[in-house]
Design a protein around this motif. Structure first.
Motif, PDB file in Angstrom:
ATOM      1  N   LEU A 155       0.832  -1.195   0.000  1.00 34.55           N
ATOM      2  CA  LEU A 155       0.000   0.000   0.000  1.00 34.55           C
ATOM      3  C   LEU A 155       0.871   1.251   0.000  1.00 34.55           C
ATOM      4  O   LEU A 155       1.942   1.279   0.609  1.00 34.55           O
ATOM      5  N   PRO A 156       0.419   2.320  -0.653  1.00 34.68           N
ATOM      6  CA  PRO A 156       1.252   3.518  -0.762  1.00 34.68           C
ATOM      7  C   PRO A 156       1.337   4.293   0.543  1.00 34.68           C
ATOM      8  O   PRO A 156       0.508   4.130   1.446  1.00 34.68           O
ATOM      9  N   VAL A 157       2.345   5.130   0.616  1.00 34.79           N
ATOM     10  CA  VAL A 157       2.396   6.167   1.648  1.00 34.79           C
ATOM     11  C   VAL A 157       1.633   7.368   1.095  1.00 34.79           C
ATOM     12  O   VAL A 157       1.886   7.813  -0.025  1.00 34.79           O
ATOM     13  N   VAL A 158       0.682   7.854   1.863  1.00 35.71           N
ATOM     14  CA  VAL A 158      -0.124   9.008   1.455  1.00 35.71           C
ATOM     15  C   VAL A 158       0.251  10.186   2.333  1.00 35.71           C
ATOM     16  O   VAL A 158       0.355  10.053   3.569  1.00 35.71           O
ATOM     17  N   VAL A 159       0.455  11.347   1.728  1.00 39.28           N
ATOM     18  CA  VAL A 159       0.760  12.555   2.489  1.00 39.28           C
ATOM     19  C   VAL A 159      -0.290  13.610   2.180  1.00 39.28           C
ATOM     20  O   VAL A 159      -0.628  13.854   1.026  1.00 39.28           O
ATOM     21  N   GLY A 160      -0.821  14.205   3.219  1.00 38.49           N
ATOM     22  CA  GLY A 160      -1.817  15.253   3.063  1.00 38.49           C
ATOM     23  C   GLY A 160      -1.145  16.617   3.001  1.00 38.49           C
ATOM     24  O   GLY A 160      -0.371  16.985   3.890  1.00 38.49           O
TER      25      GLY A 160
ATOM     26  N   ALA B   8       7.634  12.042   3.963  1.00 38.05           N
ATOM     27  CA  ALA B   8       6.824  10.963   3.400  1.00 38.05           C
ATOM     28  C   ALA B   8       7.526  10.299   2.225  1.00 38.05           C
ATOM     29  O   ALA B   8       7.452   9.072   2.059  1.00 38.05           O
ATOM     30  N   ALA B   9       8.215  11.094   1.404  1.00 42.20           N
ATOM     31  CA  ALA B   9       8.932  10.527   0.262  1.00 42.20           C
ATOM     32  C   ALA B   9      10.057   9.606   0.742  1.00 42.20           C
ATOM     33  O   ALA B   9      10.262   8.510   0.189  1.00 42.20           O
ATOM     34  N   ARG B  10      10.780  10.023   1.753  1.00 35.28           N
ATOM     35  CA  ARG B  10      11.850   9.177   2.286  1.00 35.28           C
ATOM     36  C   ARG B  10      11.281   7.883   2.860  1.00 35.28           C
ATOM     37  O   ARG B  10      11.862   6.810   2.708  1.00 35.28           O
ATOM     38  N   GLU B  11      10.136   7.997   3.524  1.00 34.96           N
ATOM     39  CA  GLU B  11       9.503   6.807   4.092  1.00 34.96           C
ATOM     40  C   GLU B  11       9.039   5.861   2.991  1.00 34.96           C
ATOM     41  O   GLU B  11       9.184   4.632   3.100  1.00 34.96           O
ATOM     42  N   ALA B  12       8.479   6.406   1.911  1.00 29.39           N
ATOM     43  CA  ALA B  12       8.054   5.572   0.788  1.00 29.39           C
ATOM     44  C   ALA B  12       9.244   4.847   0.175  1.00 29.39           C
ATOM     45  O   ALA B  12       9.146   3.670  -0.211  1.00 29.39           O
ATOM     46  N   MET B  13      10.387   5.539   0.070  1.00 26.48           N
ATOM     47  CA  MET B  13      11.592   4.902  -0.451  1.00 26.48           C
ATOM     48  C   MET B  13      12.044   3.767   0.468  1.00 26.48           C
ATOM     49  O   MET B  13      12.440   2.688  -0.007  1.00 26.48           O
ATOM     50  N   LEU B  14      11.990   3.981   1.774  1.00 29.23           N
ATOM     51  CA  LEU B  14      12.368   2.937   2.717  1.00 29.23           C
ATOM     52  C   LEU B  14      11.473   1.711   2.580  1.00 29.23           C
ATOM     53  O   LEU B  14      11.929   0.566   2.701  1.00 29.23           O
ATOM     54  N   ARG B  15      10.197   1.954   2.324  1.00 26.24           N
ATOM     55  CA  ARG B  15       9.228   0.860   2.230  1.00 26.24           C
ATOM     56  C   ARG B  15       9.174   0.244   0.839  1.00 26.24           C
ATOM     57  O   ARG B  15       8.600  -0.828   0.662  1.00 26.24           O
ATOM     58  N   GLY B  16       9.708   0.946  -0.155  1.00 24.76           N
ATOM     59  CA  GLY B  16       9.640   0.450  -1.518  1.00 24.76           C
ATOM     60  C   GLY B  16       8.235   0.486  -2.079  1.00 24.76           C
ATOM     61  O   GLY B  16       7.834  -0.404  -2.833  1.00 24.76           O
ATOM     62  N   VAL B  17       7.483   1.528  -1.740  1.00 21.30           N
ATOM     63  CA  VAL B  17       6.100   1.664  -2.201  1.00 21.30           C
ATOM     64  C   VAL B  17       5.923   3.033  -2.850  1.00 21.30           C
ATOM     65  O   VAL B  17       6.738   3.937  -2.661  1.00 21.30           O
TER      66      VAL B  17
ATOM     67  N   ALA C 138       7.831   6.282  -7.472  1.00 29.83           N
ATOM     68  CA  ALA C 138       6.567   6.518  -8.177  1.00 29.83           C
ATOM     69  C   ALA C 138       5.710   7.479  -7.362  1.00 29.83           C
ATOM     70  O   ALA C 138       5.369   7.194  -6.206  1.00 29.83           O
ATOM     71  N   ILE C 139       5.377   8.617  -7.947  1.00 26.37           N
ATOM     72  CA  ILE C 139       4.621   9.655  -7.245  1.00 26.37           C
ATOM     73  C   ILE C 139       3.372   9.997  -8.042  1.00 26.37           C
ATOM     74  O   ILE C 139       3.441  10.303  -9.230  1.00 26.37           O
ATOM     75  N   THR C 140       2.238   9.937  -7.385  1.00 27.65           N
ATOM     76  CA  THR C 140       0.994  10.419  -7.970  1.00 27.65           C
ATOM     77  C   THR C 140       0.496  11.578  -7.131  1.00 27.65           C
ATOM     78  O   THR C 140       0.818  11.691  -5.944  1.00 27.65           O
ATOM     79  N   ALA C 141      -0.270  12.457  -7.759  1.00 27.95           N
ATOM     80  CA  ALA C 141      -0.764  13.644  -7.071  1.00 27.95           C
ATOM     81  C   ALA C 141      -2.234  13.850  -7.410  1.00 27.95           C
ATOM     82  O   ALA C 141      -2.643  13.661  -8.557  1.00 27.95           O
ATOM     83  N   GLU C 142      -2.995  14.239  -6.410  1.00 23.25           N
ATOM     84  CA  GLU C 142      -4.426  14.435  -6.610  1.00 23.25           C
ATOM     85  C   GLU C 142      -4.892  15.624  -5.784  1.00 23.25           C
ATOM     86  O   GLU C 142      -4.521  15.762  -4.608  1.00 23.25           O
TER      87      GLU C 142
END
Length: 300
Positions: free
Chosen positions: A5-10, A24-33, A82-86
């Motif tokens: 599951l992705p890391v989501v940042v508000g 959050a980006a660093r955490e996503a890199m650590l998790r590989g998500v 991988a970064i998505t934005a909404e």
């Protein structure tokens, strides 16, 4: 844990969001998500406009440009992520809670009001953290207004210290320990486990600390903790564990530990009271005054 599951940042457009997004980006890199940016535009209303029933519309194009800039900045610093934005308009708390439901982790920021005031008291971040059914990390920003995104990201919002976890020997701990051990393992960090000593102090009895509800012989806190930690130490043999028994207000000890911590992990009961989700006094103290990022992990 939810490995895919992705890391989501508000993000809300405030400058502090830049540091939150970088964490959050660093955490996503650590998790590989993947990382998902969720931007909730703020309405720009004059003072007392809400009382007069006046709402000034948001600037969707301006908000979208801000979101694109943050995404581009993160992509430059974290190639391969991988970064998505909404951009989602509406009630901020509702949107963030919905976003957390599909996330492995939700990351939110705070405005960093200082230790005396309490940096998360009454904020949207606190409300979301109290109700989310997924782990939430609250990141305190020390960035300064006027910095661009790249310079803001260079501000050290965390340290290279241990992961610190507060454990209630009388309550459920597996979800909290699973998160804490995983976080320490991914960082190559040690894990400091803060727990009650079992001594009578400041309204907390030895019975409460050891989880013995009268009648039977008391179990030593050290034995209870060893039993709690054993399966997680077997699963994460790379994590060096330090135990810290404390007397008195556990919240103040966790706040002290947060000064040199990479991350502070605390638990929160997932069940809701009639008036909404409740945060216990130890977690409340951590939210108000901790100097490191704080992870709230819901448990049954």
């Amino acid at each position: 844990m939810s490995p895919n599951l992705p890391v989501v940042v508000g993000l809300d457009g405030r400058f502090e969001s830049l540091v939150t997004a970088e964490w959050a980006a660093r955490e996503a890199m650590l998790r590989g998500v993947p990382l998902r940016l969720v931007h909730v535009p703020r309405q720009s209303s004059p003072p007392y406009a809400a009382l007069a029933g006046v709402v000034v519309p948001t600037d969707p194009q301006g908000s979208e440009r801000e979101l694109d800039l943050v995404r581009a900045s993160l992509s430059r610093r974290h190639p391969g992520l991988a970064i998505t934005a909404e951009q989602i308009a509406g009630d901020t708390v509702t949107i963030l809670l919905a976003s957390a439901a599909d996330a492995g982790l939700l990351v939110l920021g705070s405005r960093g009001l200082g230790r005396t005031t309490g940096f998360l008291l009454g904020s949207v971040s606190r409300l979301v953290a109290a109700r989310a059914q997924r782990p939430v990390v609250l990141v305190r920003s020390f960035a300064r207004e006027g910095q661009d995104a790249d310079r803001a990201a260079a501000v050290p919002e965390t340290s290279d210290g241990d992961v610190v976890v507060g454990v209630d020997l009388a309550g459920p701990a597996d979800a909290v320990l699973a998160f804490a051990f995983d976080a320490a393992s991914r960082r190559g960090a040690g894990l400091r486990v803060v727990h009650g000593s079992g001594q009578e102090s400041e309204g907390i009895s030895a019975t409460e600390l050891t989880g013995v509800n009268g009648g039977g012989p008391a179990v030593a806190p050290e034995r209870l903790l060893a039993d709690l930690l054993r399966p997680w130490q077997d699963k994460f043999p790379d994590v060096s564990v330090t135990e810290q028994a404390v007397v008195g207000q556990a919240g103040s000890h966790l706040v002290d530990a947060s000064r040199t911590a990479a991350l502070l992990v605390v638990g929160r009961a997932a069940r809701h009271a009639p008036v909404g989700a409740q945060i216990g006094p130890v977690t409340e103290a951590a939210l108000h005054y901790a100097e490191s990022p704080v992870a709230l992990v819901p448990h049954d």
